[in-house]
Design a protein around this motif. Structure first.
Motif, PDB file in Angstrom:
ATOM      1  N   LEU A 279      94.050 -27.518  29.022  1.00 41.56           N
ATOM      2  CA  LEU A 279      95.323 -26.929  28.288  1.00 41.56           C
ATOM      3  C   LEU A 279      96.151 -28.316  27.876  1.00 41.56           C
ATOM      4  O   LEU A 279      96.678 -28.030  26.595  1.00 41.56           O
ATOM      5  N   ARG A 280      96.747 -29.133  28.854  1.00 45.93           N
ATOM      6  CA  ARG A 280      97.561 -30.107  28.481  1.00 45.93           C
ATOM      7  C   ARG A 280      96.864 -30.957  27.687  1.00 45.93           C
ATOM      8  O   ARG A 280      97.717 -31.509  26.858  1.00 45.93           O
ATOM      9  N   GLY A 281      95.615 -31.301  27.597  1.00 48.40           N
ATOM     10  CA  GLY A 281      94.761 -32.243  26.763  1.00 48.40           C
ATOM     11  C   GLY A 281      94.994 -31.839  25.414  1.00 48.40           C
ATOM     12  O   GLY A 281      95.264 -32.439  24.270  1.00 48.40           O
ATOM     13  N   ARG A 282      94.750 -30.389  25.100  1.00 47.74           N
ATOM     14  CA  ARG A 282      94.804 -29.715  24.094  1.00 47.74           C
ATOM     15  C   ARG A 282      96.033 -29.671  23.240  1.00 47.74           C
ATOM     16  O   ARG A 282      96.418 -29.987  22.175  1.00 47.74           O
ATOM     17  N   TYR A 283      97.116 -29.409  23.890  1.00 52.86           N
ATOM     18  CA  TYR A 283      98.439 -29.465  23.712  1.00 52.86           C
ATOM     19  C   TYR A 283      98.804 -31.078  23.521  1.00 52.86           C
ATOM     20  O   TYR A 283      99.559 -31.369  22.164  1.00 52.86           O
ATOM     21  N   ALA A 284      98.542 -31.897  24.209  1.00 55.40           N
ATOM     22  CA  ALA A 284      98.667 -33.378  24.054  1.00 55.40           C
ATOM     23  C   ALA A 284      98.262 -33.716  22.534  1.00 55.40           C
ATOM     24  O   ALA A 284      98.884 -34.602  21.753  1.00 55.40           O
ATOM     25  N   ARG A 285      96.999 -33.323  22.287  1.00 56.41           N
ATOM     26  CA  ARG A 285      96.328 -33.696  21.120  1.00 56.41           C
ATOM     27  C   ARG A 285      96.979 -33.300  19.772  1.00 56.41           C
ATOM     28  O   ARG A 285      97.357 -33.657  18.794  1.00 56.41           O
ATOM     29  N   ILE A 286      97.719 -32.066  19.902  1.00 57.22           N
ATOM     30  CA  ILE A 286      98.181 -31.095  18.707  1.00 57.22           C
ATOM     31  C   ILE A 286      99.422 -32.076  18.630  1.00 57.22           C
ATOM     32  O   ILE A 286     100.009 -32.525  17.439  1.00 57.22           O
ATOM     33  N   LYS A 287     100.251 -32.178  19.824  1.00 55.14           N
ATOM     34  CA  LYS A 287     101.626 -32.784  19.582  1.00 55.14           C
ATOM     35  C   LYS A 287     101.348 -34.466  19.015  1.00 55.14           C
ATOM     36  O   LYS A 287     102.057 -34.779  18.070  1.00 55.14           O
ATOM     37  N   GLY A 288     100.515 -35.060  19.467  1.00 56.85           N
ATOM     38  CA  GLY A 288     100.262 -36.488  19.019  1.00 56.85           C
ATOM     39  C   GLY A 288      99.819 -36.629  17.490  1.00 56.85           C
ATOM     40  O   GLY A 288     100.122 -37.353  16.723  1.00 56.85           O
ATOM     41  N   ASP A 289      98.986 -35.560  17.110  1.00 53.71           N
ATOM     42  CA  ASP A 289      98.740 -35.634  15.596  1.00 53.71           C
ATOM     43  C   ASP A 289      99.629 -35.315  14.755  1.00 53.71           C
ATOM     44  O   ASP A 289      99.826 -35.648  13.601  1.00 53.71           O
ATOM     45  N   LEU A 290     100.393 -34.407  15.312  1.00 57.03           N
ATOM     46  CA  LEU A 290     101.559 -33.883  14.550  1.00 57.03           C
ATOM     47  C   LEU A 290     102.540 -35.329  14.254  1.00 57.03           C
ATOM     48  O   LEU A 290     103.275 -35.327  13.132  1.00 57.03           O
ATOM     49  N   TRP A 291     102.796 -35.727  15.384  1.00 60.84           N
ATOM     50  CA  TRP A 291     103.697 -37.017  15.567  1.00 60.84           C
ATOM     51  C   TRP A 291     103.321 -38.094  14.291  1.00 60.84           C
ATOM     52  O   TRP A 291     103.965 -38.645  13.505  1.00 60.84           O
ATOM     53  N   LEU A 292     102.117 -38.120  14.583  1.00 55.18           N
ATOM     54  CA  LEU A 292     101.298 -39.182  13.756  1.00 55.18           C
ATOM     55  C   LEU A 292     101.161 -38.876  12.346  1.00 55.18           C
ATOM     56  O   LEU A 292     101.257 -39.848  11.430  1.00 55.18           O
ATOM     57  N   SER A 293     100.950 -37.833  11.998  1.00 50.55           N
ATOM     58  CA  SER A 293     100.861 -37.021  10.684  1.00 50.55           C
ATOM     59  C   SER A 293     102.045 -37.385  10.078  1.00 50.55           C
ATOM     60  O   SER A 293     102.108 -37.917   8.862  1.00 50.55           O
ATOM     61  N   GLY A 294     103.347 -37.086  10.540  1.00 49.58           N
ATOM     62  CA  GLY A 294     104.425 -37.217   9.945  1.00 49.58           C
ATOM     63  C   GLY A 294     104.816 -38.886   9.760  1.00 49.58           C
ATOM     64  O   GLY A 294     105.281 -39.296   8.790  1.00 49.58           O
ATOM     65  N   LEU A 295     104.174 -39.576  10.831  1.00 51.96           N
ATOM     66  CA  LEU A 295     104.294 -41.268  10.333  1.00 51.96           C
ATOM     67  C   LEU A 295     103.546 -41.708   9.047  1.00 51.96           C
ATOM     68  O   LEU A 295     104.064 -42.663   8.350  1.00 51.96           O
ATOM     69  N   ILE A 296     102.386 -41.175   9.011  1.00 49.79           N
ATOM     70  CA  ILE A 296     101.373 -41.290   7.907  1.00 49.79           C
ATOM     71  C   ILE A 296     102.228 -40.923   6.654  1.00 49.79           C
ATOM     72  O   ILE A 296     102.189 -41.771   5.622  1.00 49.79           O
ATOM     73  N   ARG A 297     102.786 -39.660   6.545  1.00 49.27           N
ATOM     74  CA  ARG A 297     103.408 -39.419   5.468  1.00 49.27           C
ATOM     75  C   ARG A 297     104.684 -40.361   5.022  1.00 49.27           C
ATOM     76  O   ARG A 297     104.776 -40.727   3.779  1.00 49.27           O
ATOM     77  N   PHE A 298     105.365 -40.766   6.099  1.00 50.53           N
ATOM     78  CA  PHE A 298     106.186 -41.562   5.904  1.00 50.53           C
ATOM     79  C   PHE A 298     105.823 -43.045   5.364  1.00 50.53           C
ATOM     80  O   PHE A 298     106.368 -43.661   4.563  1.00 50.53           O
TER      81      PHE A 298
END
Length: 431
Positions: free
Chosen positions: A197-216
């Motif tokens: 569960l920690r791994g899944r949450y971390a993946r979601i958190k990391g991808d959301l953070w980096l998705s925002g960076l890609i858009r920027f």
């Protein structure tokens, strides 16, 4: 006195392939695999006397393979594909969705070429330079600390270095948080309950953070010109379309996460230096060729990822086993690196063996086999070697330290493996 147990060691027994029909699996072996992921395939193969057998994992029929010949078959793109091969739990934690690991054909070749464009000498030297600066900074800081948990500290310095290298903004205050997020994604794939569960949450958190960076980066391409982030943000698949921001984030994650994972190999290198003082002296004396051999032996000897997955592209038969189309297959990475048919006395740590290694693509596979450019071998393998060579240089020539009593055992069920103590050092002095 420290305790030191390396998991696991292969028995020096040569197996002759057999072609007798295999007994079809009845019971599910998922629990057996999870309890000992590094030895599961190799031990079962020895008992059966074959380099290939079928079992059930996650309730699905699965073919398991080991040996150099099996690796050559496994990496044949005419026989195996990666789309849909990884279990969903790995996609939700370690790999992410729609990343390069799950691609085939022209789309994979083009995406892989983007990653391999980062692996030129100039780019790798730049990453090593940035990591070297972080090593120097942390060594100075460690001098004032009563104890240093090497695995955690190296994970953080590599996180800083790879973010510097890729152009990912990372304020110092966020380094522990981002490092922990990347570590959790690495460890979640084989975990049960809270660790998954920690791994899944971390993946979601990391991808959301980096998705925002890609858009920027797409909104302000000039700011990220010449960076890895800018390259991935602007990359187009063969059909000419930009990657969805979430997919581009997965690919950026696929640069950051594996680089942080090198901290495991660095920890294993520190364990080897501690267990073999004679090799510590040879590395410290500046024998660069031996440093290369030492690093490669660490990668061979210690457990990293136990196996990789693929799916059968078309029906075929190999070594007496029928491979139906669509059947999942696992290739035993750890077992190949400890195969006595390939490695003399594989249970011994002997860097000298690499003075005679011919550089084969299928007999040494800690990060996959086959061709780096065309196949599914890890594109960051050369970076791994560079960062490990830098690390052993730092540990032997840039600092002195003590190794207090600690628990260096590695539980058989943990993959990717790491010692219980994460390797603690003390009395650090810069040289």
């Amino acid at each position: 006195m420290t305790s030191h147990r390396v998991l696991p060691r292969e028995q020096a027994r040569v197996r002759e392939p057999v072609t007798a029909p295999r007994r079809r699996p009845v019971l599910d072996d998922t629990l057996t695999l999870l309890l000992d992921p590094y030895r599961f395939i190799g031990d079962r193969a020895r008992r059966l006397g074959s380099d290939v057998f079928e079992t059930r994992l996650l309730l699905q029929p699965t073919i398991c393979m080991t040996g150099a010949q099996a690796a050559e078959v496994f990496y044949d793109p005419e026989l195996f594909v990666r789309d849909g091969a990884a279990p969903r739990r790995l996609q939700a934690t370690l790999f992410g969705r729609d990343g390069v690991q799950a691609l085939d054909g022209e789309t994979h070749r083009a995406r892989k070429a983007m990653f391999m464009s980062l692996m030129g000498r100039e780019g790798r030297d730049r990453l090593a330079e940035l990591a070297g600066r972080r090593w120097r900074e942390r060594i100075r800081a460690w001098q004032g600390m009563p104890r240093v948990v090497l695995y955690e500290e190296v994970s953080r310095l590599l996180c800083q270095a790879v973010c510097d290298w890729t152009g990912v903004p990372l304020p110092p205050a966020r380094v522990p948080e981002v490092t922990a997020t990347l570590q959790a994604a690495i460890e979640g794939g084989d975990g049960l309950g809270p660790r998954y569960l920690r791994g899944r949450y971390a993946r979601i958190k990391g991808d959301l953070w980096l998705s925002g960076l890609i858009r920027f980066a797409r909104d302000d391409p000039g700011r990220f010109a010449g960076t890895v982030t800018g390259l991935i943000a602007g990359y187009r698949d063969p059909d000419g379309t930009l990657l969805p921001a979430r997919t581009a984030a997965v690919e950026l994650h696929n640069v950051l996460r594996p680089t942080v994972a090198v901290a495991r190999f660095v920890t294993f290198a520190a364990m080897a230096l501690h267990a073999h003082p004679e090799y510590y002296e040879r590395v410290r004396e500046g024998d660069d060729q031996f440093v290369e051999h030492f690093v490669q032996e660490v990668r061979r000897f210690y457990p990293f990822f136990p196996f990789v997955a693929a799916k059968v592209a078309k029906p075929f038969t190999w070594n007496g086993e029928h491979f139906p189309q669509g059947r999942r297959a696992l290739l035993d990475l750890y077992g190949i690196d400890h195969d006595p048919r390939l490695w003399d006395r594989p249970g011994e740590f002997r860097p000298e063996r690499f003075a005679e290694w011919d550089g084969g693509e299928y007999d040494f596979v800690p990060q996959g086999g086959g061709d780096h450019y065309e196949g599914h071998r890890c594109p960051g393998e050369w970076i791994t070697v560079d960062l490990m060579k830098l690390a052993v240089t730092a540990l032997t020539r840039w600092m002195t330290y003590g190794v207090p009593a600690q628990d260096l055992r590695m539980p058989s069920w943990r993959a990717p493996a790491v010692p219980n103590s994460r390797f603690v050092i003390d009395q650090v002095e810069a040289v």
